[in-house]
Motif scaffolding. Structure first.
Motif, PDB file in Angstrom:
ATOM      1  N   UNK A   1       1.092  -1.002  -0.088  1.00 21.46           N
ATOM      2  CA  UNK A   1      -0.035   0.301  -0.002  1.00 21.46           C
ATOM      3  C   UNK A   1       0.945   0.996  -0.148  1.00 21.46           C
ATOM      4  N   UNK A   2       0.425   2.447  -0.454  1.00 24.70           N
ATOM      5  CA  UNK A   2       1.061   3.762  -0.379  1.00 24.70           C
ATOM      6  C   UNK A   2       0.161   4.549   0.245  1.00 24.70           C
ATOM      7  N   UNK A   3      -0.536   4.273   1.311  1.00 22.21           N
ATOM      8  CA  UNK A   3      -2.149   5.032   1.417  1.00 22.21           C
ATOM      9  C   UNK A   3      -1.376   6.055   2.665  1.00 22.21           C
ATOM     10  N   UNK A   4      -1.113   7.457   2.131  1.00 22.76           N
ATOM     11  CA  UNK A   4      -0.885   8.402   3.298  1.00 22.76           C
ATOM     12  C   UNK A   4      -0.966   7.998   4.660  1.00 22.76           C
ATOM     13  N   UNK A   5      -2.792   7.803   5.094  1.00 20.19           N
ATOM     14  CA  UNK A   5      -3.056   7.982   5.527  1.00 20.19           C
ATOM     15  C   UNK A   5      -2.313   6.436   7.017  1.00 20.19           C
ATOM     16  N   UNK A   6      -2.343   5.551   6.114  1.00 20.92           N
ATOM     17  CA  UNK A   6      -1.831   4.221   6.707  1.00 20.92           C
ATOM     18  C   UNK A   6      -0.311   4.393   6.869  1.00 20.92           C
ATOM     19  N   UNK A   7       0.117   4.934   6.134  1.00 22.76           N
ATOM     20  CA  UNK A   7       2.174   5.404   6.298  1.00 22.76           C
ATOM     21  C   UNK A   7       1.782   6.463   7.380  1.00 22.76           C
ATOM     22  N   UNK A   8       0.416   7.083   7.600  1.00 28.42           N
ATOM     23  CA  UNK A   8       1.163   8.684   8.760  1.00 28.42           C
ATOM     24  C   UNK A   8       0.721   7.892   9.823  1.00 28.42           C
ATOM     25  N   UNK A   9       0.083   6.554   9.957  1.00 28.83           N
ATOM     26  CA  UNK A   9      -0.005   5.805  11.083  1.00 28.83           C
ATOM     27  C   UNK A   9       1.437   5.185  11.761  1.00 28.83           C
TER      28      UNK A   9
ATOM     29  N   UNK B   1       0.376   3.255 -10.267  1.00 29.99           N
ATOM     30  CA  UNK B   1       0.662   4.389 -10.857  1.00 29.99           C
ATOM     31  C   UNK B   1       1.663   5.217 -10.366  1.00 29.99           C
ATOM     32  N   UNK B   2       2.943   6.510 -11.467  1.00 33.86           N
ATOM     33  CA  UNK B   2       3.424   7.307 -11.133  1.00 33.86           C
ATOM     34  C   UNK B   2       2.434   8.307 -10.586  1.00 33.86           C
ATOM     35  N   UNK B   3       1.026   8.561 -10.911  1.00 34.40           N
ATOM     36  CA  UNK B   3       0.329   9.689 -10.212  1.00 34.40           C
ATOM     37  C   UNK B   3      -0.348   9.150  -8.670  1.00 34.40           C
ATOM     38  N   UNK B   4      -0.629   8.247  -8.728  1.00 35.31           N
ATOM     39  CA  UNK B   4      -0.347   7.655  -7.118  1.00 35.31           C
ATOM     40  C   UNK B   4       0.994   7.709  -6.355  1.00 35.31           C
TER      41      UNK B   4
ATOM     42  N   UNK C   1       6.888  10.475 -18.025  1.00 37.48           N
ATOM     43  CA  UNK C   1       8.213  11.315 -17.645  1.00 37.48           C
ATOM     44  C   UNK C   1       8.332  12.645 -17.417  1.00 37.48           C
ATOM     45  N   UNK C   2       6.408  13.160 -17.467  1.00 35.89           N
ATOM     46  CA  UNK C   2       5.864  14.534 -17.679  1.00 35.89           C
ATOM     47  C   UNK C   2       5.542  14.490 -16.341  1.00 35.89           C
ATOM     48  N   UNK C   3       5.518  14.212 -15.537  1.00 36.71           N
ATOM     49  CA  UNK C   3       5.691  14.232 -14.269  1.00 36.71           C
ATOM     50  C   UNK C   3       6.582  14.377 -13.098  1.00 36.71           C
TER      51      UNK C   3
ATOM     52  N   UNK D   1      13.523   7.131   9.743  1.00 37.30           N
ATOM     53  CA  UNK D   1      13.112   6.221   8.635  1.00 37.30           C
ATOM     54  C   UNK D   1      12.441   6.786   7.958  1.00 37.30           C
ATOM     55  N   UNK D   2      12.602   5.660   6.552  1.00 37.09           N
ATOM     56  CA  UNK D   2      12.726   5.842   5.171  1.00 37.09           C
ATOM     57  C   UNK D   2      11.141   5.405   4.806  1.00 37.09           C
ATOM     58  N   UNK D   3      10.610   5.925   3.983  1.00 40.15           N
ATOM     59  CA  UNK D   3       9.433   5.758   3.112  1.00 40.15           C
ATOM     60  C   UNK D   3       9.922   5.084   1.932  1.00 40.15           C
ATOM     61  N   UNK D   4       8.917   3.661   1.468  1.00 40.65           N
ATOM     62  CA  UNK D   4       8.979   3.644  -0.365  1.00 40.65           C
ATOM     63  C   UNK D   4       8.296   3.939  -1.146  1.00 40.65           C
ATOM     64  N   UNK D   5       8.095   4.200  -2.531  1.00 38.81           N
ATOM     65  CA  UNK D   5       7.305   4.798  -2.473  1.00 38.81           C
ATOM     66  C   UNK D   5       7.048   3.572  -4.527  1.00 38.81           C
ATOM     67  N   UNK D   6       7.834   2.460  -3.944  1.00 38.89           N
ATOM     68  CA  UNK D   6       7.600   1.367  -5.069  1.00 38.89           C
ATOM     69  C   UNK D   6       6.027   1.091  -5.653  1.00 38.89           C
ATOM     70  N   UNK D   7       5.950   1.044  -6.786  1.00 38.52           N
ATOM     71  CA  UNK D   7       4.444   0.823  -7.468  1.00 38.52           C
ATOM     72  C   UNK D   7       5.154  -0.898  -7.525  1.00 38.52           C
ATOM     73  N   UNK D   8       5.462  -1.740  -7.134  1.00 45.73           N
ATOM     74  CA  UNK D   8       5.098  -2.993  -7.313  1.00 45.73           C
ATOM     75  C   UNK D   8       3.754  -3.502  -7.959  1.00 45.73           C
ATOM     76  N   UNK D   9       4.285  -2.751  -9.142  1.00 45.36           N
ATOM     77  CA  UNK D   9       3.049  -3.523 -10.303  1.00 45.36           C
ATOM     78  C   UNK D   9       1.728  -3.043  -9.963  1.00 45.36           C
ATOM     79  N   UNK D  10       1.248  -2.509  -9.263  1.00 45.78           N
ATOM     80  CA  UNK D  10       0.682  -2.243  -8.484  1.00 45.78           C
ATOM     81  C   UNK D  10      -0.443  -0.558  -8.231  1.00 45.78           C
TER      82      UNK D  10
END
Length: 251
Positions: free
Chosen positions: A57-65, A90-93, A117-119, A79-88
């Motif tokens: 998950x990349x859910x900001x609320x769960x990350x914040x918790x 996309x870049x906007x997420x 690349x536009x993002x 603590x470092x978060x990941x932004x890994x897509x894991x095949x789930x």
């Protein structure tokens, strides 16, 4: 030589209890693992979170918790978060997670951001505006060349020069060797760097990186086994063993 920073990556996006019963999945288990690994010698944690079904998950609320619980339990651990897509995702997420969470530290794969690349400029600009330290994930010399181009073009902002070199992710059987380090290290842009390595030669690769001045990431995201092929007891055992190995080579 300066002793390297040791980060633990205790779970990753894909593994679960079926892979190892001591792999943390819940926030509570991650906090417990963080405390044990801090005591064993890790100074930082690479954080993955899961949804209620145990999926990445990349859910900001769960990350914040999770970040709040870690700050309470292990205030001396970065603590470092990941932004890994894991095949789930996309870049906007990934951008949305960074923009809403405003983490202090995040890992970002240049090859994943290159899917849109536009993002790219918005991703790195958002991190700069929010004070998020970026660690660029590099899997091969082509990733390193892309990062260098984006730096030269101003897409990646000044000071965003930290990298993590990943060995073995796309190797046969996901098994890295210490020889894999040299070409990726030679290709990466200047800046502070860290290494992680897949497979049972994980520690041998990390020791090679330590000799070359790199920081080290160790843990069940990349490897569950000792060098002899037997299962590690938990992440803290792997951290403690790495600390002992570093003492023997006087790093």
């Amino acid at each position: 030589m300066t002793r390297p920073l040791i980060m633990v990556a205790p779970n990753g996006a894909r593994r679960g209890k079926a892979d190892h019963p001591a792999l943390p999945v819940t926030i509570a288990e991650t906090v417990e693992t963080a405390a044990a690994c801090l005591a064993a010698g890790a100074a930082a944690l690479h954080l993955h979170i899961r949804d209620d079904a145990g999926r990445h998950s990349l859910d900001p609320g769960r990350y914040g918790e999770a970040l709040a619980e870690l700050a309470r339990a292990v205030p001396d651990m970065r603590v470092q978060i990941t932004t890994e897509s894991a095949g789930i995702f996309e870049v906007p997420d990934q951008l949305d997670c960074l923009a809403r969470l405003k983490p202090g530290w995040a890992s970002v794969s240049v090859r994943e951001i290159a899917r849109a690349p536009e993002l790219a400029a918005r991703v790195y600009g958002t991190c700069a505006d929010n004070g998020t330290e970026v660690q660029h994930i590099l899997y091969d010399p082509e990733d390193a060349a892309l990062l260098a181009r984006w730096q030269a073009q101003g897409i990646v902002r000044p000071g965003q020069d930290s990298t993590i070199l990943v060995l073995g992710r796309y190797a046969t059987g996901q098994k890295a060797t210490p020889d894999d380090l040299a070409p990726l290290l030679a290709a990466k842009p200047p800046g502070r760097w860290m290494l992680c390595a897949f497979g049972p030669a994980e520690h041998a690769c990390l020791l090679q990186a330590a000799r070359r001045g790199g920081d080290l990431r160790v843990g069940f995201e990349n490897n569950l086994h000792r060098a002899d092929g037997t299962l590690l007891h938990d992440n803290a055992e792997s951290v403690a063993h790495l600390v002992d190995e570093l003492k023997r080579i006087a790093v």
